[in-house]
Design a protein around this motif. Structure first.
Motif, short mmCIF file in Angstrom:
data_model
loop_
_atom_site.label_atom_id
_atom_site.label_comp_id
_atom_site.label_asym_id
_atom_site.label_seq_id
_atom_site.Cartn_x
_atom_site.Cartn_y
_atom_site.Cartn_z
N ARG A 121 32.70 37.26 48.23
CA ARG A 121 33.76 36.34 47.81
C ARG A 121 33.13 35.31 46.90
O ARG A 121 32.11 34.71 47.22
CB ARG A 121 34.40 35.65 49.03
N PHE A 122 33.78 35.09 45.75
CA PHE A 122 33.19 34.25 44.72
C PHE A 122 33.78 32.85 44.72
O PHE A 122 34.92 32.63 45.16
CB PHE A 122 33.38 34.90 43.34
N HIS A 123 33.00 31.92 44.20
CA HIS A 123 33.45 30.54 44.05
C HIS A 123 34.70 30.52 43.17
O HIS A 123 34.79 31.23 42.16
CB HIS A 123 32.33 29.71 43.42
N ILE A 124 35.64 29.67 43.52
CA ILE A 124 36.93 29.65 42.82
C ILE A 124 36.78 29.29 41.34
O ILE A 124 37.56 29.73 40.50
CB ILE A 124 37.92 28.69 43.53
N ASP A 125 35.75 28.50 41.02
CA ASP A 125 35.56 28.07 39.63
C ASP A 125 34.40 28.75 38.93
O ASP A 125 34.19 28.56 37.74
CB ASP A 125 35.35 26.55 39.58
N GLU A 126 33.59 29.51 39.68
CA GLU A 126 32.40 30.14 39.10
C GLU A 126 32.37 31.61 39.49
O GLU A 126 31.99 31.97 40.60
CB GLU A 126 31.13 29.43 39.60
N ALA A 127 32.76 32.47 38.55
CA ALA A 127 32.95 33.89 38.86
C ALA A 127 31.67 34.58 39.30
O ALA A 127 31.72 35.58 40.01
CB ALA A 127 33.53 34.61 37.65
N GLY A 128 30.51 34.08 38.90
CA GLY A 128 29.27 34.75 39.25
C GLY A 128 28.56 34.19 40.47
O GLY A 128 27.44 34.62 40.79
N GLN A 129 29.20 33.26 41.17
CA GLN A 129 28.54 32.62 42.30
C GLN A 129 29.16 33.09 43.62
O GLN A 129 30.34 32.86 43.88
CB GLN A 129 28.63 31.10 42.17
N VAL A 130 28.35 33.73 44.43
CA VAL A 130 28.82 34.34 45.67
C VAL A 130 28.78 33.30 46.79
O VAL A 130 27.72 32.82 47.17
CB VAL A 130 27.93 35.55 46.05
N GLU A 131 29.94 32.99 47.35
CA GLU A 131 30.02 32.02 48.44
C GLU A 131 29.71 32.66 49.79
O GLU A 131 28.99 32.09 50.60
CB GLU A 131 31.41 31.38 48.47
N ASP A 132 30.28 33.83 50.04
CA ASP A 132 30.02 34.54 51.30
C ASP A 132 30.50 35.97 51.16
O ASP A 132 30.87 36.41 50.06
CB ASP A 132 30.69 33.83 52.49
N PHE A 133 30.48 36.69 52.27
CA PHE A 133 30.91 38.09 52.25
C PHE A 133 32.07 38.30 53.23
O PHE A 133 32.02 39.12 54.13
CB PHE A 133 29.74 39.01 52.56
N GLY A 134 33.11 37.52 53.04
CA GLY A 134 34.32 37.68 53.82
C GLY A 134 34.55 36.61 54.87
O GLY A 134 35.67 36.40 55.31
N ARG A 135 33.47 35.93 55.28
CA ARG A 135 33.60 34.86 56.25
C ARG A 135 32.36 33.96 56.19
O ARG A 135 31.30 34.39 55.71
CB ARG A 135 33.77 35.40 57.67
N VAL A 136 32.53 32.75 56.68
CA VAL A 136 31.42 31.80 56.72
C VAL A 136 30.58 32.07 57.96
O VAL A 136 31.11 32.20 59.07
CB VAL A 136 31.96 30.35 56.75
N LEU A 137 29.28 32.17 57.80
CA LEU A 137 28.39 32.39 58.93
C LEU A 137 28.24 31.11 59.75
O LEU A 137 28.23 30.00 59.20
CB LEU A 137 27.02 32.86 58.46
N SER A 138 28.09 31.27 61.04
CA SER A 138 27.93 30.13 61.94
C SER A 138 26.46 29.73 62.04
O SER A 138 25.56 30.48 61.65
CB SER A 138 28.45 30.48 63.33
N ARG A 139 26.22 28.56 62.62
CA ARG A 139 24.84 28.13 62.87
C ARG A 139 24.12 29.16 63.74
O ARG A 139 22.94 29.47 63.52
CB ARG A 139 24.82 26.79 63.61
N ALA A 140 24.80 29.66 64.76
CA ALA A 140 24.18 30.62 65.66
C ALA A 140 23.75 31.89 64.92
O ALA A 140 22.68 32.45 65.19
CB ALA A 140 25.12 30.97 66.80
N GLU A 141 24.58 32.34 63.99
CA GLU A 141 24.22 33.53 63.22
C GLU A 141 23.03 33.25 62.30
O GLU A 141 22.15 34.10 62.13
CB GLU A 141 25.43 33.99 62.41
N LEU A 142 23.00 32.07 61.71
CA LEU A 142 21.85 31.72 60.88
C LEU A 142 20.58 31.64 61.72
O LEU A 142 19.51 32.09 61.30
CB LEU A 142 22.08 30.38 60.17
#
Length: 352
Positions: A14-35
């Motif tokens: 999933r890309f940043h709304i204003d920057e087409a080449g910047q990947v924000e995440d892959f469908g969901r935000v990871l939690s602290r526990a996952e990191l």
């Protein structure tokens, strides 16, 4: 770069709304526990300045807050670029190879900083270039958490043993960064082809994130990053930059050096950066925070922010230390309250 971004898109980026080449995440935000468990995150919002020439080190040494002349090929260092008034215009990670010294920083401020530094080259034998898309650094992977070391070791064998050590390998360069969640963080700089080949094996063992995950890990490492919205807002000590190794007080002059030195040695610091959480996932760098004891005046400013996977955001906030005894709110005295979290290092630690 397009092949790399196209590949990430095929993996559900999933890309940043204003920057087409910047990947924000892959469908969901990871939690602290996952990191904390282990993650790999393509970092696609970083730019890279390359500086070559026989005077490259001495030129940068006279511009940045850290020692460049003694930077070896087996290490990386944090450094800042200040205004004459000692305010940070940029923070960067720097390293070198046989040909060049590199400064990695947010892509949004990379080109303006490169242009500004070029103005001061004058007669120095140093040439600055945009190295962001150069093949050996085209893909940037951030890794961290308990399982990251073992997952990365499958590709490299031995890894850098201490923070800011650097390893050069046929598969690229690996820099160990400051720890987060009680585990090492690594930056793998490589070609798009190598990264594309590595991702399937890495994501089989690690959670796959993007820029948001990488920012959240840096926040929990307590390492500040000056962004477009926070340029010229902070003297280095206000964001603990000397505590994380970004300032060398023994080197020669650089823009703002007198102000930075005076802040270090004259009087007690009254402002610092702390880690906090807030129930507002949209918190942004540059937003002001307010103390309930003095609701009319801002008590500080958000330095960095990232969604934490629990509906809110974790932030690094620069603040008056006196305000920490009171409730602190985002945006106004009526805004969401910040919950201060333990920092990964002491705010009283000696500077470097």
């Amino acid at each position: 770069m397009s092949n790399w971004i196209d590949y990430l898109s095929s993996q559900g980026a999933r890309f940043h709304i204003d920057e087409a080449g910047q990947v924000e995440d892959f469908g969901r935000v990871l939690s602290r526990a996952e990191l904390a468990d282990g993650f790999v995150a393509p970092a696609t919002d970083l730019g890279l300045i390359g500086v070559a020439g026989e005077d490259a080190a001495s030129f940068l040494h006279n511009q940045l807050t850290n020692d460049v002349e003694h930077l070896s090929r087996t290490e990386a260092r944090l450094a800042g670029y200040c205004t004459p008034k000692g305010r940070l215009q940029a923070t960067c990670l720097m390293w070198r190879d046989e040909q060049s010294i590199y400064l990695q920083l947010p892509r949004a401020i990379q080109a303006p900083l490169q242009k500004r530094l070029t103005m001061f080259v004058l007669r120095a034998k140093a040439k600055l270039r945009d190295a962001t898309a150069e093949p050996q650094y085209e893909a940037v992977l951030g890794l961290g958490g308990a399982k990251a070391e073992a997952a990365l070791s499958e590709h490299f064998g031995a890894l850098p043993a201490v923070p800011y050590a650097k390893l050069d390998h046929d598969l690229g360069a690996v820099i160990r960064l400051a720890d987060a969640f009680d585990a090492p963080r690594y930056l793998w700089l490589t070609s798009a082809q190598t990264a594309i080949a590595a991702i399937p094996k890495l994501k089989a063992r690690l959670a796959l994130g993007g820029n948001v995950a990488w920012h959240l890990a840096a926040i929990h490492a307590g390492v500040p990053q000056v962004t477009l919205k926070t340029q010229e807002q902070f003297v280095p000590q206000m964001v603990n930059f000397e505590l994380v190794g970004g300032v060398n007080f023994k080197k020669g002059c650089y823009p703002g050096q007198e102000i930075v030195a005076r802040s270090q040695y004259l009087g007690k610091l009254k402002r610092r950066m702390v880690l906090a959480s807030v129930d507002n996932a949209a918190a942004q760098p540059g937003e002001e925070v307010f103390s309930s004891a003095d609701p009319e005046q801002p008590a500080g400013m958000i330095v960095n922010a990232a969604a934490n996977g629990a509906g809110g955001a974790d932030v690094l906030v620069e603040i008056k230390l006196a305000a920490l005894t009171d409730a602190v709110h985002l945006g106004s005295a009526a805004g969401a309250q910040l919950s201060v979290l333990p920092m990964p290092y002491s705010l009283d630690a000696a500077g470097t």
